[in-house]
Design a protein around this motif. Sequence first.
Motif, PDB file in Angstrom:
ATOM      1  N   PHE A 125       0.825  -1.204   0.000  1.00 47.99           N
ATOM      2  CA  PHE A 125       0.000   0.000   0.000  1.00 47.99           C
ATOM      3  C   PHE A 125       0.862   1.258   0.000  1.00 47.99           C
ATOM      4  O   PHE A 125       0.628   2.184  -0.782  1.00 47.99           O
ATOM      5  N   MET A 126       1.857   1.308   0.850  1.00 49.99           N
ATOM      6  CA  MET A 126       2.714   2.489   0.934  1.00 49.99           C
ATOM      7  C   MET A 126       3.557   2.654  -0.329  1.00 49.99           C
ATOM      8  O   MET A 126       3.801   3.780  -0.769  1.00 49.99           O
ATOM      9  N   MET A 127       3.993   1.552  -0.918  1.00 49.20           N
ATOM     10  CA  MET A 127       4.746   1.654  -2.174  1.00 49.20           C
ATOM     11  C   MET A 127       3.854   2.236  -3.273  1.00 49.20           C
ATOM     12  O   MET A 127       4.270   3.110  -4.030  1.00 49.20           O
ATOM     13  N   HIS A 128       2.607   1.761  -3.328  1.00 45.34           N
ATOM     14  CA  HIS A 128       1.661   2.293  -4.326  1.00 45.34           C
ATOM     15  C   HIS A 128       1.367   3.764  -4.034  1.00 45.34           C
ATOM     16  O   HIS A 128       1.308   4.584  -4.951  1.00 45.34           O
ATOM     17  N   PHE A 129       1.211   4.099  -2.775  1.00 42.28           N
ATOM     18  CA  PHE A 129       0.971   5.487  -2.371  1.00 42.28           C
ATOM     19  C   PHE A 129       2.126   6.387  -2.799  1.00 42.28           C
ATOM     20  O   PHE A 129       1.922   7.524  -3.201  1.00 42.28           O
ATOM     21  N   ARG A 130       3.334   5.869  -2.730  1.00 42.35           N
ATOM     22  CA  ARG A 130       4.520   6.655  -3.107  1.00 42.35           C
ATOM     23  C   ARG A 130       4.732   6.721  -4.611  1.00 42.35           C
ATOM     24  O   ARG A 130       5.677   7.363  -5.062  1.00 42.35           O
ATOM     25  N   GLY A 131       3.878   6.051  -5.388  1.00 40.21           N
ATOM     26  CA  GLY A 131       3.939   6.193  -6.839  1.00 40.21           C
ATOM     27  C   GLY A 131       4.421   4.992  -7.611  1.00 40.21           C
ATOM     28  O   GLY A 131       4.502   5.038  -8.830  1.00 40.21           O
ATOM     29  N   PHE A 132       4.744   3.911  -6.931  1.00 42.26           N
ATOM     30  CA  PHE A 132       5.164   2.712  -7.642  1.00 42.26           C
ATOM     31  C   PHE A 132       3.977   2.108  -8.386  1.00 42.26           C
ATOM     32  O   PHE A 132       2.844   2.134  -7.893  1.00 42.26           O
ATOM     33  N   TYR A 134       1.925  -1.194 -10.065  1.00 35.60           N
ATOM     34  CA  TYR A 134       1.684  -2.538  -9.555  1.00 35.60           C
ATOM     35  C   TYR A 134       2.809  -3.507  -9.950  1.00 35.60           C
ATOM     36  O   TYR A 134       3.286  -4.278  -9.130  1.00 35.60           O
ATOM     37  N   HIS A 135       3.218  -3.452 -11.217  1.00 28.93           N
ATOM     38  CA  HIS A 135       4.238  -4.401 -11.672  1.00 28.93           C
ATOM     39  C   HIS A 135       5.583  -4.130 -11.000  1.00 28.93           C
ATOM     40  O   HIS A 135       6.359  -5.055 -10.753  1.00 28.93           O
ATOM     41  N   GLU A 136       5.869  -2.878 -10.651  1.00 25.80           N
ATOM     42  CA  GLU A 136       7.110  -2.557  -9.946  1.00 25.80           C
ATOM     43  C   GLU A 136       7.082  -3.114  -8.519  1.00 25.80           C
ATOM     44  O   GLU A 136       8.079  -3.644  -8.018  1.00 25.80           O
ATOM     45  N   ILE A 137       5.936  -2.993  -7.880  1.00 24.07           N
ATOM     46  CA  ILE A 137       5.776  -3.516  -6.521  1.00 24.07           C
ATOM     47  C   ILE A 137       5.915  -5.036  -6.540  1.00 24.07           C
ATOM     48  O   ILE A 137       6.611  -5.619  -5.700  1.00 24.07           O
ATOM     49  N   ALA A 138       5.268  -5.669  -7.528  1.00 25.95           N
ATOM     50  CA  ALA A 138       5.337  -7.136  -7.636  1.00 25.95           C
ATOM     51  C   ALA A 138       6.777  -7.597  -7.818  1.00 25.95           C
ATOM     52  O   ALA A 138       7.210  -8.556  -7.174  1.00 25.95           O
TER      53      ALA A 138
END
Length: 170
Positions: A125-132, A134-138
Amino acid sequence: MTALEFTYNINRVSKTLRPFAMRLTRDSEDANDLLQDTMLKAFTNREKYTDGTNLKAWLYTIMKNTFITNYQRMMRKNTFIDTTDNLHYINSSDNSTHNEAYSSFAMDDITTAIESLESAYKVPFMMHFRGFKYHEIAAKLEIPIGTVKNRIHIARKELKHLLRVYSHLD
């Protein structure tokens, strides 16, 4: 599909678009304009329509996107740029003062709610919030993209539940 067949099919489906336009605009004149813009875009882009697909869904998508574009254009028109040294965007129709103490309490509650999430949900959630993306988070967390989306969804749902006291502030 020939131009004549396309026109016939669009005219047949267009009657169902008017109620959707009314729900979006909440104004009869604006709904008529939106319907007209949608029909014009459909006719001018008929070569982009894939024969055999759902024409009604294609028209609804055009209408929704046209409405969103027009709304964003209207919002930009009502917003002006302050050219002073501060360089703030100011919405000319919104002149109000906010209580900073209330914001501080809200931020404390949000931070506490996020910290209370399980790590498996908080990290994506925080990674997505910071702008990452989905594929980068995965890739970073070495988990499937579906798992990332699910964990972010669960985190949002949990935060919505934990912060429901603020739900009246729309």
